[in-house]
Design a protein around this motif. Structure first.
Motif, PDB file in Angstrom:
ATOM      1  N   GLN A  16     -64.601  59.130  -6.364  1.00 16.82           N
ATOM      2  CA  GLN A  16     -65.114  59.974  -5.619  1.00 16.82           C
ATOM      3  C   GLN A  16     -65.261  59.245  -4.162  1.00 16.82           C
ATOM      4  O   GLN A  16     -65.003  59.897  -3.489  1.00 16.82           O
ATOM      5  CB  GLN A  16     -66.498  60.645  -5.882  1.00 16.82           C
ATOM      6  CG  GLN A  16     -67.088  61.641  -5.029  1.00 16.82           C
ATOM      7  CD  GLN A  16     -66.146  62.915  -5.172  1.00 16.82           C
ATOM      8  OE1 GLN A  16     -65.533  63.236  -6.055  1.00 16.82           O
ATOM      9  NE2 GLN A  16     -66.020  63.734  -4.118  1.00 16.82           N
TER      10      GLN A  16
ATOM     11  N   GLU B 194     -65.954  57.258 -12.184  1.00 21.66           N
ATOM     12  CA  GLU B 194     -66.140  58.559 -11.474  1.00 21.66           C
ATOM     13  C   GLU B 194     -66.641  58.469 -10.015  1.00 21.66           C
ATOM     14  O   GLU B 194     -66.135  58.941  -9.001  1.00 21.66           O
ATOM     15  CB  GLU B 194     -66.847  59.616 -12.246  1.00 21.66           C
ATOM     16  CG  GLU B 194     -66.933  60.949 -11.565  1.00 21.66           C
ATOM     17  CD  GLU B 194     -65.321  61.535 -11.270  1.00 21.66           C
ATOM     18  OE1 GLU B 194     -65.178  62.213 -10.395  1.00 21.66           O
ATOM     19  OE2 GLU B 194     -64.444  61.257 -12.436  1.00 21.66           O
ATOM     20  N   LYS B 195     -67.728  57.649  -9.759  1.00 27.83           N
ATOM     21  CA  LYS B 195     -68.353  57.572  -8.426  1.00 27.83           C
ATOM     22  C   LYS B 195     -67.372  56.722  -7.569  1.00 27.83           C
ATOM     23  O   LYS B 195     -67.314  57.119  -6.455  1.00 27.83           O
ATOM     24  CB  LYS B 195     -69.810  56.522  -8.464  1.00 27.83           C
ATOM     25  CG  LYS B 195     -70.711  57.328  -9.046  1.00 27.83           C
ATOM     26  CD  LYS B 195     -71.899  56.573  -9.139  1.00 27.83           C
ATOM     27  CE  LYS B 195     -73.200  57.117  -9.741  1.00 27.83           C
ATOM     28  NZ  LYS B 195     -74.275  56.486  -9.787  1.00 27.83           N
ATOM     29  N   GLU B 196     -66.501  55.542  -8.057  1.00 25.76           N
ATOM     30  CA  GLU B 196     -65.621  54.852  -7.370  1.00 25.76           C
ATOM     31  C   GLU B 196     -64.538  55.856  -6.672  1.00 25.76           C
ATOM     32  O   GLU B 196     -63.976  55.797  -5.762  1.00 25.76           O
ATOM     33  CB  GLU B 196     -65.368  53.811  -8.026  1.00 25.76           C
ATOM     34  CG  GLU B 196     -66.096  52.582  -8.248  1.00 25.76           C
ATOM     35  CD  GLU B 196     -65.677  51.426  -8.931  1.00 25.76           C
ATOM     36  OE1 GLU B 196     -64.765  51.483  -9.720  1.00 25.76           O
ATOM     37  OE2 GLU B 196     -66.467  50.551  -9.257  1.00 25.76           O
TER      38      GLU B 196
ATOM     39  N   LYS C 211     -68.977  56.667 -15.763  1.00 25.11           N
ATOM     40  CA  LYS C 211     -69.846  57.193 -14.574  1.00 25.11           C
ATOM     41  C   LYS C 211     -69.557  56.324 -13.287  1.00 25.11           C
ATOM     42  O   LYS C 211     -69.244  56.999 -12.083  1.00 25.11           O
ATOM     43  CB  LYS C 211     -71.553  57.250 -14.732  1.00 25.11           C
ATOM     44  CG  LYS C 211     -71.927  58.086 -15.682  1.00 25.11           C
ATOM     45  CD  LYS C 211     -73.485  57.954 -15.964  1.00 25.11           C
ATOM     46  CE  LYS C 211     -74.054  58.879 -16.903  1.00 25.11           C
ATOM     47  NZ  LYS C 211     -75.643  58.738 -17.283  1.00 25.11           N
ATOM     48  N   LYS C 212     -69.655  55.078 -13.705  1.00 22.92           N
ATOM     49  CA  LYS C 212     -69.343  54.277 -12.275  1.00 22.92           C
ATOM     50  C   LYS C 212     -67.717  54.556 -11.973  1.00 22.92           C
ATOM     51  O   LYS C 212     -67.609  54.604 -10.674  1.00 22.92           O
ATOM     52  CB  LYS C 212     -69.402  52.717 -12.844  1.00 22.92           C
ATOM     53  CG  LYS C 212     -69.192  51.733 -11.571  1.00 22.92           C
ATOM     54  CD  LYS C 212     -69.489  50.381 -11.946  1.00 22.92           C
ATOM     55  CE  LYS C 212     -69.329  49.387 -10.851  1.00 22.92           C
ATOM     56  NZ  LYS C 212     -69.551  48.151 -11.106  1.00 22.92           N
TER      57      LYS C 212
END
Length: 133
Positions: A125, A121-123, A118-119
């Motif tokens: 994005q 993917e956020k980075e 998740k982290k």
């Protein structure tokens, strides 16, 4: 050596020897990562998931089957093939736990993998959204 009873069958399991541990750790880390990626990082619809699930399960059963036969005593391919599916999964879990990998560790691994994914993917994005000058 430990004996477990599955559906009326006594199965003796053994611990890994030092010479087996290096490949075992490498193979298991690769397999756990593959499983986690399938569960958490492979975007697919419910129908796609259901279509891919049987092949995924078969590939992973074959992988673990190799270790079941390696870490059991007087247990044959026919014996494994005749196990009920849930008994086969229980046997795999028992071998892993008996060799020092606790259920808590496995749960923690998958939880941490999911959080790290998740982290990441956020980075990713965030990097995509940075304006180019």
């Amino acid at each position: 050596m430990k004996t477990i009873k599955l559906n009326g069958i006594d199965i003796k399991i053994r611990r890994a020897k030092v010479k087996e541990v290096k490949n075992l750790i490498k193979d298991m880390a690769t397999k756990f990562t593959e499983v986690a990626n399938f569960i958490y990082n492979k975007p697919m619809t419910d129908n796609e998931f259901m279509d891919e699930l049987p092949n995924f399960v078969m590939n992973n059963i074959e992988f673990f089957e190799k270790y079941v036969l390696k870490f059991t005593v007087d247990f044959t391919q026919d014996d494994f093939d005749n196990l009920e599916f849930l008994d086969a999964l229980t046997l795999i879990k028992e071998i892993i736990i008996y060799n020092g990998v606790s259920e808590e560790f496995m749960e923690s691994f998958f939880h941490n993998f999911k959080e790290a994914s998740k982290k990441k993917e956020k980075e990713n994005q965030f990097v995509k959204e940075i304006p180019k000058i």
